[in-house]
Scaffold this motif. Structure first.
Motif, PDB file in Angstrom:
ATOM      1  N   GLN A  83       5.073  19.285   4.334  1.00 23.55           N
ATOM      2  CA  GLN A  83       3.960  19.863   5.089  1.00 23.55           C
ATOM      3  C   GLN A  83       2.687  19.039   4.884  1.00 23.55           C
ATOM      4  N   MET A  84       2.486  18.559   3.654  1.00 20.41           N
ATOM      5  CA  MET A  84       1.306  17.741   3.374  1.00 20.41           C
ATOM      6  C   MET A  84       1.322  16.465   4.210  1.00 20.41           C
ATOM      7  N   ARG A  85       2.481  15.877   4.359  1.00 17.98           N
ATOM      8  CA  ARG A  85       2.579  14.662   5.172  1.00 17.98           C
ATOM      9  C   ARG A  85       2.172  14.949   6.615  1.00 17.98           C
ATOM     10  N   SER A  86       2.570  16.082   7.132  1.00 19.50           N
ATOM     11  CA  SER A  86       2.201  16.446   8.500  1.00 19.50           C
ATOM     12  C   SER A  86       0.696  16.673   8.629  1.00 19.50           C
ATOM     13  N   VAL A  87       0.104  17.290   7.618  1.00 17.12           N
ATOM     14  CA  VAL A  87      -1.342  17.529   7.640  1.00 17.12           C
ATOM     15  C   VAL A  87      -2.092  16.199   7.595  1.00 17.12           C
ATOM     16  N   LEU A  88      -1.678  15.322   6.700  1.00 17.50           N
ATOM     17  CA  LEU A  88      -2.345  14.025   6.583  1.00 17.50           C
ATOM     18  C   LEU A  88      -2.126  13.175   7.837  1.00 17.50           C
ATOM     19  N   ALA A  89      -0.966  13.299   8.451  1.00 16.48           N
ATOM     20  CA  ALA A  89      -0.706  12.575   9.700  1.00 16.48           C
ATOM     21  C   ALA A  89      -1.652  13.053  10.797  1.00 16.48           C
ATOM     22  N   ALA A  90      -1.918  14.353  10.834  1.00 14.51           N
ATOM     23  CA  ALA A  90      -2.852  14.899  11.826  1.00 14.51           C
ATOM     24  C   ALA A  90      -4.263  14.357  11.586  1.00 14.51           C
ATOM     25  N   ASP A 200       2.273  -4.237  13.852  1.00 12.42           N
ATOM     26  CA  ASP A 200       2.938  -2.948  14.094  1.00 12.42           C
ATOM     27  C   ASP A 200       2.118  -1.829  13.464  1.00 12.42           C
ATOM     28  N   PRO A 201       1.074  -1.351  14.165  1.00 14.09           N
ATOM     29  CA  PRO A 201       0.219  -0.301  13.596  1.00 14.09           C
ATOM     30  C   PRO A 201       0.986   0.952  13.199  1.00 14.09           C
ATOM     31  N   ALA A 202       2.007   1.324  13.962  1.00 13.71           N
ATOM     32  CA  ALA A 202       2.779   2.527  13.616  1.00 13.71           C
ATOM     33  C   ALA A 202       3.410   2.367  12.242  1.00 13.71           C
ATOM     34  N   HIS A 203       3.965   1.194  11.973  1.00  8.20           N
ATOM     35  CA  HIS A 203       4.568   0.931  10.664  1.00  8.20           C
ATOM     36  C   HIS A 203       3.500   0.912   9.580  1.00  8.20           C
ATOM     37  N   TYR A 204       2.365   0.318   9.893  1.00  6.57           N
ATOM     38  CA  TYR A 204       1.246   0.243   8.942  1.00  6.57           C
ATOM     39  C   TYR A 204       0.840   1.636   8.470  1.00  6.57           C
ATOM     40  N   TYR A 205       0.679   2.547   9.409  1.00 10.68           N
ATOM     41  CA  TYR A 205       0.246   3.895   9.044  1.00 10.68           C
ATOM     42  C   TYR A 205       1.386   4.709   8.428  1.00 10.68           C
ATOM     43  N   ARG A 206       2.600   4.449   8.842  1.00 11.45           N
ATOM     44  CA  ARG A 206       3.743   5.139   8.240  1.00 11.45           C
ATOM     45  C   ARG A 206       3.863   4.784   6.753  1.00 11.45           C
ATOM     46  N   VAL A 207       3.692   3.524   6.437  1.00 10.93           N
ATOM     47  CA  VAL A 207       3.737   3.097   5.042  1.00 10.93           C
ATOM     48  C   VAL A 207       2.587   3.724   4.262  1.00 10.93           C
ATOM     49  N   GLY A 208       1.401   3.764   4.867  1.00  6.94           N
ATOM     50  CA  GLY A 208       0.263   4.375   4.184  1.00  6.94           C
ATOM     51  C   GLY A 208       0.492   5.838   3.869  1.00  6.94           C
ATOM     52  N   LEU A 209       1.039   6.578   4.828  1.00  5.91           N
ATOM     53  CA  LEU A 209       1.348   7.989   4.600  1.00  5.91           C
ATOM     54  C   LEU A 209       2.420   8.149   3.535  1.00  5.91           C
ATOM     55  N   ASP A 210       3.458   7.321   3.610  1.00  8.91           N
ATOM     56  CA  ASP A 210       4.538   7.398   2.630  1.00  8.91           C
ATOM     57  C   ASP A 210       4.007   7.171   1.215  1.00  8.91           C
TER      58      ASP A 210
END
Length: 225
Positions: A83-90, A200-210
């Motif tokens: 859930q935290m990952r979803s909140v931070l993604a938002a 690849d910005p999507a990958h950049y932000y995915r790694v940051g969230l992970d």
């Protein structure tokens, strides 16, 4: 004759903020001034002062707009870290289109209604993850700061005066990194393509969230050692 400084009909704070955000996105925060926005709306600067006391007040409104754009997901039955990952993604989704303004959100999180909603949700999830109140506050604060930095530091390329295009600037940066002594910096040289530009910005932000969520889980009092 005394000049009429009353804001004309149709000039409301939301429209001014929208214009200011567009200027910041295109030219940076330094370009956002009361005089510039007055020109955009074909009014006198005093007309804007009826809505914003000064530029700092206007910048606060920009930050509040970004925070208001955070669409918090409803609580569900998933584990706290998912859930935290979803909140931070938002949160990231709201900030990503406006890198020049993103840093302004930090001081507004605890002074605006949408910011407080974000803070409360993050703290609740961290408490669910086993953190006590002081720990949750510190972990939450540093995680939000890290995500703001992720947005403001996204690798972008602005052409120099002697360069005609972003592609030329990227090529020049890549050549600089690739031209380093390979025997001394073998890993840096090998990563020249990625380090030169965020392809690849999507990958950049995915790694940051992970990384942010993995760090939370790793130091959670409930983590399995």
């Amino acid at each position: 004759m005394r000049q009429n400084t009353r804001a004309p009909r149709g000039l409301d704070p939301e429209k001014i903020v929208t214009s200011a955000l567009a200027v910041a996105d295109a030219e940076g925060l330094d370009a956002v001034t009361i005089r510039r926005l007055a020109q955009e709306h074909q009014v006198t600067p005093m007309a804007l002062y009826r809505h914003f006391t000064d530029k700092d007040d206007l910048l606060n409104a920009l930050a509040d707009r970004l925070l208001a754009d955070v669409v918090l997901p409803e609580p569900d039955e998933r584990p706290w870290h998912e859930q935290m990952r979803s909140v931070l993604a938002a949160f990231l989704d709201a900030l990503r289109p406006h890198p020049s303004v993103a840093r302004l959100t930090l001081p507004r999180i605890l002074t605006s209604t949408p910011g407080l909603a974000l803070a409360e949700r993050c703290l609740a999830l961290l408490r669910e993850g086993g953190f006590d109140v002081p720990q949750a506050a510190e972990v939450g604060r540093q995680s939000i700061c890290a995500l703001v930095a992720l947005v403001t530091a996204e690798p972008r390329v602005d052409p120099q005066p002697d360069q005609e295009s972003p592609e030329e600037a990227i090529s020049a940066r890549r050549a600089t990194i690739s031209g380093l002594p390979a025997r001394r910096y073998p890993n840096v040289v090998a990563a020249a393509d990625t380090l030169a530009y965020c392809t690849d910005p999507a990958h950049y932000y995915r790694v940051g969230l992970d990384l942010a969520v993995a760090a939370m889980r790793g130091i959670s009092p409930t983590a399995v050692v």
